[in-house]
Design an enzyme around this catalytic site. Structure first.
Site, PDB file in Angstrom:
ATOM      1  N   CYS A 176      -6.467  -0.879  -2.706  1.00  0.00           N
ATOM      2  CA  CYS A 176      -7.739  -0.377  -3.256  1.00  0.00           C
ATOM      3  C   CYS A 176      -7.831  -0.591  -4.762  1.00  0.00           C
ATOM      4  O   CYS A 176      -6.820  -0.684  -5.457  1.00  0.00           O
ATOM      5  CB  CYS A 176      -7.903   1.098  -2.914  1.00  0.00           C
ATOM      6  SG  CYS A 176      -8.138   1.402  -1.147  1.00  0.00           S
ATOM      7  N   GLU A 231      -1.959  14.105   2.957  1.00  0.00           N
ATOM      8  CA  GLU A 231      -2.715  13.852   1.733  1.00  0.00           C
ATOM      9  C   GLU A 231      -4.162  14.267   1.971  1.00  0.00           C
ATOM     10  O   GLU A 231      -4.783  13.821   2.934  1.00  0.00           O
ATOM     11  CB  GLU A 231      -2.646  12.369   1.364  1.00  0.00           C
ATOM     12  CG  GLU A 231      -3.333  12.057   0.048  1.00  0.00           C
ATOM     13  CD  GLU A 231      -3.234  10.585  -0.313  1.00  0.00           C
ATOM     14  OE1 GLU A 231      -2.214  10.190  -0.901  1.00  0.00           O
ATOM     15  OE2 GLU A 231      -4.166   9.834   0.024  1.00  0.00           O
ATOM     16  N   CYS A 249       0.781  -1.233   0.000  1.00  0.00           N
ATOM     17  CA  CYS A 249       0.000   0.000   0.000  1.00  0.00           C
ATOM     18  C   CYS A 249       0.816   1.289   0.000  1.00  0.00           C
ATOM     19  O   CYS A 249       2.015   1.281  -0.169  1.00  0.00           O
ATOM     20  CB  CYS A 249      -1.002  -0.036   1.143  1.00  0.00           C
ATOM     21  SG  CYS A 249      -2.478  -1.015   0.711  1.00  0.00           S
ATOM     22  N   ASP A 250       0.123   2.404   0.238  1.00  0.00           N
ATOM     23  CA  ASP A 250       0.586   3.749  -0.085  1.00  0.00           C
ATOM     24  C   ASP A 250       1.969   4.103   0.452  1.00  0.00           C
ATOM     25  O   ASP A 250       2.753   4.752  -0.227  1.00  0.00           O
ATOM     26  CB  ASP A 250      -0.412   4.777   0.457  1.00  0.00           C
ATOM     27  CG  ASP A 250      -1.720   4.779  -0.313  1.00  0.00           C
ATOM     28  OD1 ASP A 250      -2.135   3.695  -0.752  1.00  0.00           O
ATOM     29  OD2 ASP A 250      -2.328   5.835  -0.457  1.00  0.00           O
ATOM     30  N   LYS A 251       2.271   3.752   1.688  1.00  0.00           N
ATOM     31  CA  LYS A 251       3.569   4.094   2.258  1.00  0.00           C
ATOM     32  C   LYS A 251       4.426   2.864   2.499  1.00  0.00           C
ATOM     33  O   LYS A 251       5.655   2.928   2.416  1.00  0.00           O
ATOM     34  CB  LYS A 251       3.381   4.873   3.577  1.00  0.00           C
ATOM     35  CG  LYS A 251       2.623   6.172   3.396  1.00  0.00           C
ATOM     36  CD  LYS A 251       3.288   7.066   2.365  1.00  0.00           C
ATOM     37  CE  LYS A 251       2.482   8.327   2.107  1.00  0.00           C
ATOM     38  NZ  LYS A 251       1.118   8.074   1.613  1.00  0.00           N
ATOM     39  N   SER A 303      -3.500  12.259  -4.681  1.00  0.00           N
ATOM     40  CA  SER A 303      -3.263  11.349  -5.797  1.00  0.00           C
ATOM     41  C   SER A 303      -3.862  11.850  -7.098  1.00  0.00           C
ATOM     42  O   SER A 303      -3.886  11.137  -8.084  1.00  0.00           O
ATOM     43  CB  SER A 303      -3.827   9.955  -5.478  1.00  0.00           C
ATOM     44  OG  SER A 303      -2.984   9.279  -4.586  1.00  0.00           O
TER      45      SER A 303
END
Length: 669
Positions: free
Chosen positions: A240, A521, A169-171, A547
């Site tokens: 996601c 974010e 995921c994102d990080k 994003s």
């Protein structure tokens, strides 16, 4: 399940145990057998190597097998899962919920190949869960911390021959890429954790995050919001379903050559996903046997290839930070703005995927349409890739693409997409001509102007075509609505009173960059504007990040940030702001052009801004944690957001060494 009330728990239940728990052993027999030691090992090897074997036997591994080559698996696993998949303790997000299964499959393969697997963990947060909360101030800072922890874990097993990194995921995934890239002399393979499925009926995990704003404006009932929020995840694991930061990071990892071909965006929990983990373990063992290391894979040319693929996918603008940080970790030249501009001018967007349309296919369809290697076939035909780059398959990119083009795997995946979803794979991943006819434009523009003299970022391909002029240029002039907190900004979006954000406004959100709020974010804001019917009539300018999930113009990464003296910190409510974004030539500007009822040009706007004092309400968020403040100061010394928000140790040491000495008798503190 009916839970007892906490008030029913008495003191005796807390301090007392049943007597059966008091049966305590004071010694154990220890493992049977003996360590496979030699005189040379006892004479010449570090004591830690020998003690490590003692620990291995103590944990239950057959001591006769302790001479096997050791391989380390690192992951961002979170939560506690029962054998049947039910949660015993929840993880923070679906992305790290199932990746223990990938670890297990890879470990079994390593054992079958004669290896001795080890596993370590550094779990990761969820950017969706922390949206609009103080937790978001830790999000980007976590990436650097996790990369450090993962590198330290790798170095703390000195006998490892190679490292398998599993993340989603994102990080967590950018942190894992940074860690692996820094382990330059080791064989390393990245295993992406895949994606969750969309619901058969309902909204994806990106769209559903706007249910609060839509309910506030009467565009969604309470009952419908509750239903949609419940069913957005069609399967329990994976990142996601849209091409946000998580999915884009998987794409970039494969494009770098760090992951096996056609591994990014695999559906979590399914056989093809587990198969990818087993084959990744094989690849790791093969790389180590051939003496190939990460420095042979992650090169300047590989970074350039990854930038090309990012542009073709229309990926998250967060990867401008993360890929730059990976290059830094690998000891390579960091891409600068001009490099990104050049790539995005040369590379058309080819992929129709959530959230940027036009049809908004979920990421699992992109995987079935061919994923990264299919996109790379189109880029190769355009002469845009360096095919000499080595990949963790042990072969060059050119060889990999030759295999993919004629593979049975490719044919079967694309046919399954046709048969199961009734979708032509060439409508998901298009050739450049078809992409142009469908209105897909290049991904990113880097506007400057008197409000962003160091530059800014806009995912220009995400601007709703209905607000773009016939010549491909987005033009907007509107009054500034200035906010210094995200809470106030989202409240104004949800409001129906006089303080509400109105169509035509330019929302300016400041003090949310690295020094103000850890460069949070602001997806809850961009998502709300994307899914409110009038949201495309509003523009956003911020020193925070996102994003690019918007239908209006959302301009982020504004530099300098307000708290670093940026002119954006001198804007006032009602100032007239002009935004011009040329989506075809990837040029743009963000300027103050009017104040106090007088309209003037950008040049005069520069003088007006220079003559103003900073706003009196500029301040870091009072909830900014001290450790994030430290991260902000260190990354600022290392080049700031445009340098990837990294810790450039040489720059930091230089800054500390040139600090003037303290007056006599005064202590630091």
């Amino acid at each position: 399940m009916t839970a007892r009330r906490a008030t029913e728990i008495g003191f005796a239940e807390i301090v007392s145990s049943e007597s059966a728990a008091w049966e305590i052993q004071t010694a154990g027999p220890g493992p049977q057998g003996s360590l496979p030691l030699t005189a040379e090992m006892l004479l010449d090897r570090p004591s830690g190597d020998i003690f490590g074997m003692t620990q291995n036997a103590g944990m239950g591994w057959d001591p006769r097998e302790l001479g096997r080559p050791q391989f380390l698996m690192l992951s961002t696993q979170g939560g506690i899962r029962a054998a049947d998949g039910r949660p015993i303790a929840l993880g923070y997000h679906t992305g790290h919920w199932e990746i223990g299964l990938l670890m297990q499959a890879a470990a079994q393969e390593l054992v079958a190949l004669g290896g001795l697997p080890f596993a370590g963990f550094c779990s990761d947060p969820c950017d969706g869960r922390t949206q609009g909360t103080p937790g978001m101030m830790d999000s980007l800072a976590y990436r650097n911390d996790a990369a450090i922890v993962l590198r330290r874990l790798a170095r703390s097993l000195p006998t490892r021959k190679g490292v398998l990194g599993v993340a989603t995921c994102d990080k967590g995934l950018p942190a894992m890429m940074m860690a692996l890239a820094a382990l330059r002399d080791l064989a390393c393979v990245l295993v992406p954790g895949g994606v969750t499925l969309p619901p058969q009926e309902g909204e994806d995990a990106g769209t559903v995050q706007a249910i609060g704003a839509r309910f506030a404006h009467g565009e969604l009932t309470l009952e419908r919001a509750a239903e949609l929020g419940c069913r957005a995840c069609g399967s329990p694991g994976g990142g996601c379903q849209f091409l946000g930061t998580a999915a884009t990071a998987q794409v970039v990892g494969e494009a770098l050559g760090l992951s096996l071909p056609h591994s990014a965006l695999a559906p979590s929990g399914q056989p093809i996903w587990l198969d990818m983990a087993r084959r990744s373990a094989r690849a790791l063992v093969s790389l180590e046997a051939r003496g190939l290391a990460t420095r042979d894979v992650v090169t300047d040319a590989a970074v350039r290839n990854a930038m090309m693929v990012h542009a073709a996918f229309g990926g998250s603008t967060n990867l401008l930070l993360h890929l730059t940080a990976v290059a830094h970790a690998a000891g390579l030249r960091r891409p600068v703005v001009d490099d990104w501009i050049d790539v995005n001018r040369r590379v058309p967007r080819l992929v129709d995927v959530l959230p940027n349309g036009p049809r908004n296919h979920p990421t699992v369809r992109v995987f079935l349409a061919g994923g990264v290697p299919e996109v790379m076939l189109h880029l190769r035909r355009g002469g845009l890739l360096d095919e000499r780059c080595l990949t963790v398959s042990g072969e060059t990119l050119g060889r990999v693409l030759d295999w993919w083009e004629g593979s049975e795997r490719r044919r079967a995946m694309r046919e399954r997409l046709r048969a199961q979803d009734g979708v032509d794979p060439d409508d998901v991943i298009m050739d450049p001509e078809r992409a142009r006819t469908r209105g897909l434009t290049s991904t990113v523009t880097f506007p400057r102007g008197n409000l962003a003299p160091e530059g800014a970022v806009i995912k220009s391909t995400a601007i709703d075509p209905s607000v773009v002029d016939a010549d491909g240029v987005y033009r907007k002039v509107g009054p500034a609505r200035v906010f210094t907190t995200e809470r106030a900004a989202i409240a104004a979006i949800k409001s129906t009173g006089p303080e509400r954000v109105k169509p035509g406004d330019v929302m300016v959100l400041i003090c949310r960059g690295p020094l103000g709020a850890g460069m949070e974010e602001i997806y809850q804001i961009t998502s709300a504007l994307k899914h409110i019917s009038w949201g495309k009539q509003v523009a956003v300018i911020t020193d925070a990040r996102f994003s690019g999930v918007s239908t209006g113009a959302c301009i982020g990464h504004v530099g300098p940030e307000a708290l670093a003296g940026g002119p954006i910190g001198r804007l006032r409510d009602g100032d007239l702001v002009q935004i011009v974004i040329d989506r075809l030539h990837l040029e743009g500007a963000v300027d103050l052009i009017g104040a106090d009822g007088v309209t003037f040009g950008a040049e005069e706007g520069t003088r007006v801004l220079a003559s103003r004092a900073p706003r009196p309400d500029l301040a870091p968020d009072p909830g900014l944690p001290d450790d994030t403040r430290l991260w902000a100061a260190l990354q600022h010394a290392g080049g700031g957001a445009w340098g990837g928000c990294v810790y450039d140790v040489d720059a930091i040491v230089h800054a500390l060494s040139t600090r003037p000495p303290l007056p006599s008798g005064e202590r630091a503190g």
